[in-house]
Design a protein around this motif. Structure first.
Motif, PDB file in Angstrom:
ATOM      1  N   HIS A   1      -0.440  -8.385  -3.456  1.00 36.33           N
ATOM      2  CA  HIS A   1       0.754  -7.458  -4.271  1.00 36.33           C
ATOM      3  C   HIS A   1       1.674  -8.504  -4.807  1.00 36.33           C
ATOM      4  CE1 HIS A   1       4.474  -5.107  -4.846  1.00 36.33           C
ATOM      5  NE2 HIS A   1       3.838  -4.080  -4.382  1.00 36.33           N
ATOM      6  N   PRO A   2       1.986  -8.534  -6.230  1.00 33.74           N
ATOM      7  CA  PRO A   2       2.606  -9.498  -6.803  1.00 33.74           C
ATOM      8  C   PRO A   2       4.159  -9.691  -6.209  1.00 33.74           C
ATOM      9  CG  PRO A   2       2.387  -7.777  -8.340  1.00 33.74           C
ATOM     10  CD  PRO A   2       1.761  -7.446  -6.996  1.00 33.74           C
ATOM     11  N   ASN A   3       4.719  -8.672  -5.846  1.00 32.26           N
ATOM     12  CA  ASN A   3       6.067  -8.613  -5.787  1.00 32.26           C
ATOM     13  C   ASN A   3       6.633  -7.889  -4.727  1.00 32.26           C
ATOM     14  OD1 ASN A   3       8.834  -9.173  -6.729  1.00 32.26           O
ATOM     15  ND2 ASN A   3       8.958  -7.563  -7.992  1.00 32.26           N
ATOM     16  N   VAL A   4       6.432  -8.454  -3.321  1.00 32.27           N
ATOM     17  CA  VAL A   4       6.927  -7.688  -1.973  1.00 32.27           C
ATOM     18  C   VAL A   4       8.190  -8.009  -1.726  1.00 32.27           C
ATOM     19  CG1 VAL A   4       6.338  -7.492   0.325  1.00 32.27           C
ATOM     20  CG2 VAL A   4       4.397  -7.691  -1.134  1.00 32.27           C
ATOM     21  N   LYS A   5       9.069  -7.080  -1.730  1.00 28.34           N
ATOM     22  CA  LYS A   5      10.454  -7.196  -1.398  1.00 28.34           C
ATOM     23  C   LYS A   5      10.746  -6.703  -0.197  1.00 28.34           C
ATOM     24  CE  LYS A   5      12.433  -8.399  -5.902  1.00 28.34           C
ATOM     25  NZ  LYS A   5      13.030  -8.233  -7.174  1.00 28.34           N
ATOM     26  N   LYS A   6      10.078  -5.351  -0.062  1.00 33.24           N
ATOM     27  CA  LYS A   6      10.731  -4.691   1.197  1.00 33.24           C
ATOM     28  C   LYS A   6       9.396  -4.349   2.226  1.00 33.24           C
ATOM     29  CE  LYS A   6      13.972  -1.028   2.995  1.00 33.24           C
ATOM     30  NZ  LYS A   6      14.581   0.151   2.555  1.00 33.24           N
ATOM     31  N   VAL A   7       9.410  -4.562   3.340  1.00 31.51           N
ATOM     32  CA  VAL A   7       8.285  -4.402   4.227  1.00 31.51           C
ATOM     33  C   VAL A   7       8.634  -3.509   5.451  1.00 31.51           C
ATOM     34  CG1 VAL A   7       6.486  -5.776   5.669  1.00 31.51           C
ATOM     35  CG2 VAL A   7       7.569  -6.870   3.540  1.00 31.51           C
ATOM     36  N   LEU A   8       7.776  -2.624   5.778  1.00 31.43           N
ATOM     37  CA  LEU A   8       7.956  -1.801   7.178  1.00 31.43           C
ATOM     38  C   LEU A   8       6.717  -2.428   8.024  1.00 31.43           C
ATOM     39  CD1 LEU A   8       8.736   0.432   9.108  1.00 31.43           C
ATOM     40  CD2 LEU A   8       7.201   1.838   7.571  1.00 31.43           C
ATOM     41  N   VAL A   9       6.972  -2.969   9.132  1.00 32.63           N
ATOM     42  CA  VAL A   9       6.235  -3.372  10.123  1.00 32.63           C
ATOM     43  C   VAL A   9       6.147  -1.999  11.414  1.00 32.63           C
ATOM     44  CG1 VAL A   9       5.565  -4.972  11.755  1.00 32.63           C
ATOM     45  CG2 VAL A   9       6.387  -5.873   9.665  1.00 32.63           C
ATOM     46  N   ILE A  10       5.226  -1.885  11.741  1.00 31.07           N
ATOM     47  CA  ILE A  10       4.816  -0.644  12.797  1.00 31.07           C
ATOM     48  C   ILE A  10       4.371  -1.356  13.824  1.00 31.07           C
ATOM     49  CG2 ILE A  10       3.613   1.475  13.490  1.00 31.07           C
ATOM     50  CD1 ILE A  10       5.820   1.979  11.179  1.00 31.07           C
ATOM     51  N   GLY A  11       5.029  -1.342  15.148  1.00 34.08           N
ATOM     52  CA  GLY A  11       4.504  -2.057  16.258  1.00 34.08           C
ATOM     53  C   GLY A  11       5.188  -3.452  16.229  1.00 34.08           C
ATOM     54  N   ALA A  12       4.135  -4.352  16.536  1.00 36.59           N
ATOM     55  CA  ALA A  12       4.423  -5.794  16.276  1.00 36.59           C
ATOM     56  C   ALA A  12       5.397  -6.354  17.240  1.00 36.59           C
ATOM     57  CB  ALA A  12       4.572  -6.032  14.996  1.00 36.59           C
TER      58      ALA A  12
ATOM     59  N   GLU B   1       9.799 -16.406   1.094  1.00 40.90           N
ATOM     60  CA  GLU B   1      11.202 -16.683   0.722  1.00 40.90           C
ATOM     61  C   GLU B   1      11.485 -15.180  -0.204  1.00 40.90           C
ATOM     62  OE1 GLU B   1      12.057 -20.348  -0.991  1.00 40.90           O
ATOM     63  OE2 GLU B   1      11.718 -21.184   0.902  1.00 40.90           O
ATOM     64  N   THR B   2      10.502 -14.598  -0.881  1.00 37.69           N
ATOM     65  CA  THR B   2      10.929 -13.514  -1.709  1.00 37.69           C
ATOM     66  C   THR B   2      10.632 -12.340  -1.025  1.00 37.69           C
ATOM     67  OG1 THR B   2       8.378 -13.732  -1.837  1.00 37.69           O
ATOM     68  CG2 THR B   2       9.648 -14.577  -3.671  1.00 37.69           C
ATOM     69  N   ILE B   3      10.446 -12.220   0.050  1.00 41.19           N
ATOM     70  CA  ILE B   3      10.758 -10.950   1.005  1.00 41.19           C
ATOM     71  C   ILE B   3      12.192 -10.906   1.211  1.00 41.19           C
ATOM     72  CG2 ILE B   3      10.233  -9.562   3.295  1.00 41.19           C
ATOM     73  CD1 ILE B   3       7.250 -10.691   3.053  1.00 41.19           C
ATOM     74  N   GLU B   4      12.679  -9.593   1.040  1.00 36.77           N
ATOM     75  CA  GLU B   4      14.236  -9.433   0.875  1.00 36.77           C
ATOM     76  C   GLU B   4      14.537  -8.615   2.289  1.00 36.77           C
ATOM     77  OE1 GLU B   4      15.388  -7.422  -2.367  1.00 36.77           O
ATOM     78  OE2 GLU B   4      14.990  -9.111  -3.756  1.00 36.77           O
TER      79      GLU B   4
ATOM     80  N   TYR C   1       8.767   1.327   0.602  1.00 41.72           N
ATOM     81  CA  TYR C   1       8.181   0.114   0.860  1.00 41.72           C
ATOM     82  C   TYR C   1       7.083  -0.704  -0.080  1.00 41.72           C
ATOM     83  CZ  TYR C   1      10.668   0.918   5.211  1.00 41.72           C
ATOM     84  OH  TYR C   1      11.648   1.338   6.184  1.00 41.72           O
ATOM     85  N   ASP C   2       7.257  -1.829  -0.099  1.00 45.54           N
ATOM     86  CA  ASP C   2       6.010  -2.364  -1.066  1.00 45.54           C
ATOM     87  C   ASP C   2       4.887  -2.596  -0.178  1.00 45.54           C
ATOM     88  OD1 ASP C   2       7.842  -3.001  -3.437  1.00 45.54           O
ATOM     89  OD2 ASP C   2       8.771  -4.211  -1.954  1.00 45.54           O
ATOM     90  N   LEU C   3       5.276  -2.871   1.080  1.00 47.89           N
ATOM     91  CA  LEU C   3       3.940  -3.118   2.156  1.00 47.89           C
ATOM     92  C   LEU C   3       4.415  -2.576   3.298  1.00 47.89           C
ATOM     93  CD1 LEU C   3       1.517  -4.813   2.942  1.00 47.89           C
ATOM     94  CD2 LEU C   3       3.057  -6.810   3.208  1.00 47.89           C
ATOM     95  N   ILE C   4       3.219  -1.820   4.042  1.00 49.25           N
ATOM     96  CA  ILE C   4       3.404  -1.496   5.443  1.00 49.25           C
ATOM     97  C   ILE C   4       2.355  -2.204   6.161  1.00 49.25           C
ATOM     98  CG2 ILE C   4       3.158   0.557   6.919  1.00 49.25           C
ATOM     99  CD1 ILE C   4       4.341   2.434   4.649  1.00 49.25           C
ATOM    100  N   ILE C   5       2.715  -2.760   7.484  1.00 45.62           N
ATOM    101  CA  ILE C   5       1.761  -3.491   8.202  1.00 45.62           C
ATOM    102  C   ILE C   5       1.753  -2.740   9.384  1.00 45.62           C
ATOM    103  CG2 ILE C   5       1.178  -5.557   9.630  1.00 45.62           C
ATOM    104  CD1 ILE C   5       2.293  -7.011   7.004  1.00 45.62           C
ATOM    105  N   VAL C   6       0.522  -1.894   9.644  1.00 46.00           N
ATOM    106  CA  VAL C   6       0.400  -1.194  11.110  1.00 46.00           C
ATOM    107  C   VAL C   6      -0.113  -2.364  12.027  1.00 46.00           C
ATOM    108  CG1 VAL C   6      -0.199   0.830  12.373  1.00 46.00           C
ATOM    109  CG2 VAL C   6       0.152   0.838   9.552  1.00 46.00           C
ATOM    110  N   ASP C   7       0.519  -2.669  12.862  1.00 43.80           N
ATOM    111  CA  ASP C   7       0.053  -3.878  13.839  1.00 43.80           C
ATOM    112  C   ASP C   7       0.126  -2.963  15.281  1.00 43.80           C
ATOM    113  OD1 ASP C   7      -0.653  -5.916  15.706  1.00 43.80           O
ATOM    114  OD2 ASP C   7       1.312  -6.794  15.368  1.00 43.80           O
TER     115      ASP C   7
END
Lengths: 283, 283
Positions: free
Chosen positions: B73-84, B97-100, B149-155
């Motif tokens: 993904h060239p431009n990840v600013k907002k991420v959702l992390v599930i679990g983790a 640093e580019t993640i807000e 979200y730009d990215l969701i990580i399901v951990d």
């Protein structure tokens, strides 16, 4: 009844397989040989208590040690196999009609006998007409070969005990001389996750690097080996494992494999940074 | 004294680590949480008796679940992390640093507390200013997110017990809606070597394939997980994990990693044939 085979991957890490029955156990002149039957891995072979192969995952090791060099060298006719008494390497090599002759040098006749009897799927091609089995000390055999083989596969046990000599600089030097000018040697390069294994692997790698102009390492996931992660060495006088590899040529052979494929061939040489660092330290 | 932690990878396969001391043990409202100290793996966390992470090999899992999508993904600013709750995913994300903003939704507050105290190397960045920890049922949270979200990580933990809901079609559908139109979801996709694990992995894969237009699987060697071989799912609305991946862009960030690199990124998607066949069966 609880009946378990346990291998110590380190003094503090055990890998255990529930055993149904022990099918065979004997002490040859060289080593202790055991065959077990299990639900999860089918039959498996241990030598001096170390896991050698299981029916469930041996395809990974044997496909990776054979098809990788066979997809690089364009014209393999004569092969030397060191060790490999279980027959798995021979089974994969025998699928190539273009191979004309295979010398297999194995110290321990009993390993071959036992595998023929108890591991027929692995040992199925040991009677192939192109295969000559030579029961002799491998080191002595290779010392007398010159400019003879297109491919040498070193399918040894671990670098302590009976196979110790197969990890020496002298042995790799002899292999280099035994190969033709465009020959390839592939060896099992051990694991590198646990600290003691990593030191051992570096020692092996250093010696091969000193003996061959091209020396690369590739990987596979083998669940029953230390940490489930295994390395192979690709040492060569002329061919580079990626630049000289032809996926078209290999795919045209129409071989069906369960692990190896030509995308994975390239991927197998893409090692994690921590492995690359261990290798660079001794290159 | 012999003091061992054993996990049953199948009813007939055990993986055991010699323990020096048990540092913590409690039953939260959701699960049992244990922290052990060992020579070979340093400290490790088990939940309901299942290995979650060890200090020695957690870098593999966390680097692979974070840097692969971040290199696509060239431009990840907002991420959702599930679990983790252990903080490993947050630690790797925090390096960009580019993640807000990062929302982290975790059911079990005690996991976070315990990891902050006993696993500081993993939990180091949970107090990063960009991170908001929301203690809530993950399923309920995601149900209310749209195009965010730009990215969701399901951990997640394994697909039985507390995390069962994180492997349902409904959950993947909610994630799809919670993502922007070019969003990526990455999940831990379980192992696939042992038969029961393979069936579970196929079930997960089928549901993700039904929810996303692009759904690929990639691999890593994680010694303490079942068979030492682990899969990750890469599900995406727009970006392809290889075609849209830029090694130049990622390498320009200058991040130092111990496992991930951009050659390995491509190699990680080159799966063995037996895995490809399992995936094709449900695609």
């Amino acid at each position: 009844m609880e009946f378990w085979f346990t291998e110590h991957h380190t003094p503090g890490v055990n890998f255990s397989i529930k055993v149904d029955r022990q099918l065979f156990s004997a002490q040859s002149e060289i080593q202790r040989i055991d065959i077990f039957e299990s639900k999860d891995f089918g039959r498996f072979l241990a030598m001096d208590g170390n896991m050698m192969l299981t029916e469930k995952d041996e395809f990974i090791y044997h496909e990776m040690i054979v098809h990788v060099p066979m997809a690089v060298h364009p014209n393999v006719k004569k092969v030397l196999v060191i060790g490999a008494g279980d027959g798995g390497v021979i089974r994969e090599l025998a699928r190539y009609e273009t191979i004309e002759h295979i010398d297999m040098v194995e110290q321990d006749e009993l390993v071959v006998e036992v595998c023929k009897k108890y591991l027929p799927v692995t040992a199925c091609c040991l009677d192939d007409k192109r295969v000559e089995i030579i029961y002799q000390d491998e080191l002595k055999f290779v010392r007398n070969c010159h400019n003879e083989y297109d491919l040498i596969i070193v399918d040894s046990t671990d670098p302590f005990g009976p196979a110790e000599g197969l990890f020496t600089k002298e042995f790799y030097g002899s292999c280099e001389k035994a190969l033709k000018e465009d020959g390839i040697m592939v060896n099992q390069h051990e694991s590198a996750f646990y600290n003691d294994d990593a030191i051992m692997m570096q020692r092996i790698h250093k010696r091969i690097v000193e003996s061959f102009p091209i020396s690369k390492v590739y990987q596979a996931h083998i669940p029953t080996y230390h940490s489930g992660y295994w390395l192979f060495g690709f040492a060569s006088k002329k061919y580079h494992p990626i630049k000289d590899f032809s996926s078209t040529r290999w795919n045209a052979r129409g071989l069906h494999t369960k692990y190896y494929n030509t995308q994975l061939h390239v991927g197998a040489f893409a090692l994690p940074n921590y492995i690359e660092e261990l290798l660079r330290d001794v290159e």
